[in-house]
Design a protein around this motif. Structure first.
Motif, PDB file in Angstrom:
ATOM      1  N   THR A  29       0.930  -1.189  -0.006  1.00  0.00           N
ATOM      2  CA  THR A  29      -0.097  -0.055  -0.147  1.00  0.00           C
ATOM      3  C   THR A  29       0.918   1.220  -0.188  1.00  0.00           C
ATOM      4  O   THR A  29       2.040   1.113   0.044  1.00  0.00           O
ATOM      5  CB  THR A  29      -0.990  -0.013   1.193  1.00  0.00           C
ATOM      6  N   ARG A  37      -8.165   7.565  -0.517  1.00  0.00           N
ATOM      7  CA  ARG A  37      -9.224   6.470  -0.258  1.00  0.00           C
ATOM      8  C   ARG A  37      -9.902   6.374   1.050  1.00  0.00           C
ATOM      9  O   ARG A  37     -11.140   6.115   1.434  1.00  0.00           O
ATOM     10  CB  ARG A  37      -9.033   5.229  -0.327  1.00  0.00           C
ATOM     11  N   GLY A 154      -6.548  -4.453   2.969  1.00  0.00           N
ATOM     12  CA  GLY A 154      -8.020  -3.983   3.025  1.00  0.00           C
ATOM     13  C   GLY A 154      -8.678  -3.561   4.352  1.00  0.00           C
ATOM     14  O   GLY A 154      -9.514  -2.653   4.251  1.00  0.00           O
ATOM     15  N   HIS A 255     -19.303   9.031  13.049  1.00  0.00           N
ATOM     16  CA  HIS A 255     -18.145   7.902  13.413  1.00  0.00           C
ATOM     17  C   HIS A 255     -17.272   8.023  12.324  1.00  0.00           C
ATOM     18  O   HIS A 255     -17.551   8.183  11.188  1.00  0.00           O
ATOM     19  CB  HIS A 255     -18.914   6.367  13.275  1.00  0.00           C
ATOM     20  N   GLY A 317     -20.416  -2.970  12.024  1.00  0.00           N
ATOM     21  CA  GLY A 317     -20.562  -4.501  11.853  1.00  0.00           C
ATOM     22  C   GLY A 317     -22.151  -4.689  12.338  1.00  0.00           C
ATOM     23  O   GLY A 317     -22.577  -4.209  13.359  1.00  0.00           O
TER      24      GLY A 317
HETATM   25  N1  ACO Z   1      -3.582  -0.135  -0.635  1.00  0.00           N
HETATM   26  C1  ACO Z   1      -3.628  -0.222  -1.863  1.00  0.00           C
HETATM   27  N2  ACO Z   1      -4.511  -0.880  -2.739  1.00  0.00           N
HETATM   28  C2  ACO Z   1      -5.667  -1.279  -2.004  1.00  0.00           C
HETATM   29  C3  ACO Z   1      -5.725  -1.279  -0.587  1.00  0.00           C
HETATM   30  C4  ACO Z   1      -4.746  -0.610   0.091  1.00  0.00           C
HETATM   31  N3  ACO Z   1      -4.665  -0.505   1.335  1.00  0.00           N
HETATM   32  N4  ACO Z   1      -6.878  -1.829  -0.163  1.00  0.00           N
HETATM   33  C5  ACO Z   1      -7.472  -2.218  -1.329  1.00  0.00           C
HETATM   34  N5  ACO Z   1      -6.803  -1.910  -2.478  1.00  0.00           N
HETATM   35  C6  ACO Z   1      -6.882  -2.260  -3.746  1.00  0.00           C
HETATM   36  C7  ACO Z   1      -7.951  -3.260  -4.044  1.00  0.00           C
HETATM   37  O1  ACO Z   1      -7.212  -4.623  -3.936  1.00  0.00           O
HETATM   38  C8  ACO Z   1      -8.420  -3.043  -5.488  1.00  0.00           C
HETATM   39  O2  ACO Z   1      -7.538  -3.328  -6.406  1.00  0.00           O
HETATM   40  P1  ACO Z   1      -8.303  -3.982  -7.812  1.00  0.00           P
HETATM   41  O3  ACO Z   1      -9.112  -2.912  -8.551  1.00  0.00           O
HETATM   42  O4  ACO Z   1      -6.939  -4.319  -8.540  1.00  0.00           O
HETATM   43  O5  ACO Z   1      -9.152  -4.916  -7.462  1.00  0.00           O
HETATM   44  C9  ACO Z   1      -8.645  -1.419  -5.324  1.00  0.00           C
HETATM   45  O6  ACO Z   1      -7.818  -1.069  -4.296  1.00  0.00           O
HETATM   46  C10 ACO Z   1     -10.028  -1.129  -4.938  1.00  0.00           C
HETATM   47  O7  ACO Z   1     -10.557  -1.677  -3.842  1.00  0.00           O
HETATM   48  P2  ACO Z   1     -11.840  -1.214  -3.150  1.00  0.00           P
HETATM   49  O8  ACO Z   1     -12.068  -2.103  -1.892  1.00  0.00           O
HETATM   50  O9  ACO Z   1     -12.926  -1.159  -3.947  1.00  0.00           O
HETATM   51  O10 ACO Z   1     -11.628   0.281  -2.621  1.00  0.00           O
HETATM   52  P3  ACO Z   1     -12.479   1.333  -1.920  1.00  0.00           P
HETATM   53  O11 ACO Z   1     -12.403   2.545  -2.628  1.00  0.00           O
HETATM   54  O12 ACO Z   1     -13.835   0.549  -1.446  1.00  0.00           O
HETATM   55  O13 ACO Z   1     -11.533   1.372  -0.362  1.00  0.00           O
HETATM   56  C11 ACO Z   1     -12.038   0.957   1.950  1.00  0.00           C
HETATM   57  C12 ACO Z   1     -11.716   0.651   0.570  1.00  0.00           C
HETATM   58  C13 ACO Z   1     -11.166   2.111   2.401  1.00  0.00           C
HETATM   59  C14 ACO Z   1     -11.901  -0.290   2.783  1.00  0.00           C
HETATM   60  C15 ACO Z   1     -13.505   1.532   1.621  1.00  0.00           C
HETATM   61  O14 ACO Z   1     -14.161   0.716   1.207  1.00  0.00           O
HETATM   62  C16 ACO Z   1     -14.085   1.692   3.169  1.00  0.00           C
HETATM   63  O15 ACO Z   1     -13.874   2.507   3.888  1.00  0.00           O
HETATM   64  N6  ACO Z   1     -14.935   0.957   3.334  1.00  0.00           N
HETATM   65  C17 ACO Z   1     -16.159   1.130   4.593  1.00  0.00           C
HETATM   66  C18 ACO Z   1     -15.602   0.869   5.899  1.00  0.00           C
HETATM   67  C19 ACO Z   1     -16.488   1.075   6.821  1.00  0.00           C
HETATM   68  O16 ACO Z   1     -17.285   2.102   6.974  1.00  0.00           O
HETATM   69  N7  ACO Z   1     -16.587   0.358   7.675  1.00  0.00           N
HETATM   70  C20 ACO Z   1     -17.931   0.163   8.783  1.00  0.00           C
HETATM   71  C21 ACO Z   1     -17.133   0.653  10.137  1.00  0.00           C
HETATM   72  S1  ACO Z   1     -15.962  -0.494  10.741  1.00  0.00           S
HETATM   73  C22 ACO Z   1     -16.677  -1.579  11.968  1.00  0.00           C
HETATM   74  O17 ACO Z   1     -17.692  -1.713  12.215  1.00  0.00           O
HETATM   75  C23 ACO Z   1     -15.406  -2.280  12.868  1.00  0.00           C
END
Ligand code: ACO
Length: 332
Positions: A29, A37, A154, A255, A317
């Protein structure tokens, strides 16, 4: 009529800082990707021997001191956590209560992930309004580093450790009262965000004791979409039901999961930047601790004043979600 007032706030963050730069040496990353992101630059990581209850105790001490209450006046402790000292007993709340010397009072944990703090506000409010309790100590405390898989890019970039606490007390002054709390859930999305192993669904005897058995797993992109949709609907509803406009909200305290989620919901509500409380950059996502840590941040920087209206929203969650309209009501 007895109402529930949000009297005081406190928080604790561990010393150790884990930067995006550090993480880029552990997984594939980069600082640029994480900032773009998520908005996160760094997060705090608890010491090896530092437990969730230890952080909860430190946050609680501040909240109690700032409430002006004596220890013997507190009659209940509730802790929201998904990283308790022990799965599944004793509860972290009982450990915190005893470490603080609160005596043999009611103490229990609840599990609602990142929505946990909003859930415990609603529970404290209900106990107080029914006349069953007078001064409730509520705590959101998390050592998420203990249930995070540092080989999974992720999730490991998102989470951090910390604790926040508040005192909710009985009042007969309606102007001081918590106005409303919404809480909701939908188990059909359970698999979006879970710690799949260790419970009766996948007990330890079938998974062995290998490292990582109880780590969090998340379908981030799907979670993101449901979060934006559900939160926007929920916060619009709580404002409309209480005939309050976004303009009247002094502090929007979401949050702290991801800056893009916060921005999307804030924009849908037409919140100005100066209304939106942001700590995600320095603390990452601390689940049940994130909202009280954010409230403490504006309190300690002198931005949160008596009588000012806060709008909280959370999503996590379960899936679970919630929102709350709360005037800050310290004892005068
Ligand atoms: N560094 C570089 N690339 C990454 C990383 C990383 N850390 N993580 C994922 N990627 C890549 C993926 O593999 C994917 O690659 P690909 O296109 O080649 O397949 C690409 O980046 C896009 O991945 P997405 O998962 O679609 O990325 P997204 O823009 O959705 O961002 C994130 C990921 C930051 C996790 C986002 O989805 C998010 O914040 N989700 C919500 C989290 C949340 O609110 N959770 C609820 C609360 S938590 C709880 O209750 C404990």
């Amino acid at each position: 009529m007895t109402y529930a007032a949000f009297r005081s706030i406190g928080a604790y963050v561990p010393e150790k800082i884990l930067t995006n730069e550090d993480l880029s040496k552990m997984v594939d990353t980069s600082d640029e990707w994480i900032v773009q992101r998520t908005g996160i630059k760094e997060r705090r990581i608890a010491a090896k021997d530092e437990r969730t209850s230890d952080m909860g105790v430190e946050a609680a001490k501040l909240a109690i001191e700032r409430s002006g209450l004596k220890l013997e006046e507190i009659d209940m402790v509730i802790c929201a956590t998904i990283s308790p000292d022990y799965f599944n007993m004793p509860s972290t709340a009982t450990i915190i209560s005893t470490k603080l010397g609160l005596g043999n009072i009611t103490a229990f944990d609840i599990s609602a992930a990142c929505t946990g703090f909003v859930y415990i506000i609603s529970i404290a409010k209900a106990f107080i309004e029914s006349g069953m309790k007078k001064n409730v100590l509520i705590i959101g405390a998390e050592k998420l580093s203990a249930i995070t898989d540092y080989t999974d890019r992720g999730t490991c970039i998102l989470f951090g450790d910390g604790a926040g606490a508040a005192i909710i007390s009985a009042t007969d002054n309606k102007d001081e009262a918590i106005i409303d709390v919404h809480t909701g859930s939908d188990g059909k999305y359970a698999d979006l965000l879970m710690t799949p192993n260790g419970g009766t669904g996948s007990p330890h005897d079938s998974i062995g004791q290998e490292a990582g058995a109880c780590f969090m797993q998340m379908k981030g992109n799907e979670t993101f979409k449901v979060a934006v949709r559900t939160l926007t609907k929920d916060v619009k509803e709580i404002l409309a039901e209480n005939n309050i406009s976004s303009d009247e909200v002094k502090h929007f305290v979401p949050h702290q999961a991801n800056y893009r989620i916060i921005k999307a919901v804030g924009d849908a509500l037409k919140m100005r930047d100066d209304q939106v409380v942001l700590t995600v950059e320095k603390f990452g996502n601390t689940s049940g601790a994130s909202i009280p840590m954010a409230i403490n941040d504006i309190y300690e920087s002198g931005k949160l004043k008596a009588g000012e209206l806060m709008l909280l929203d959370a999503f996590g969650g379960g899936l679970t979600w919630g929102s709350a309209l709360i005037p800050f009501s310290p004892v005068k």
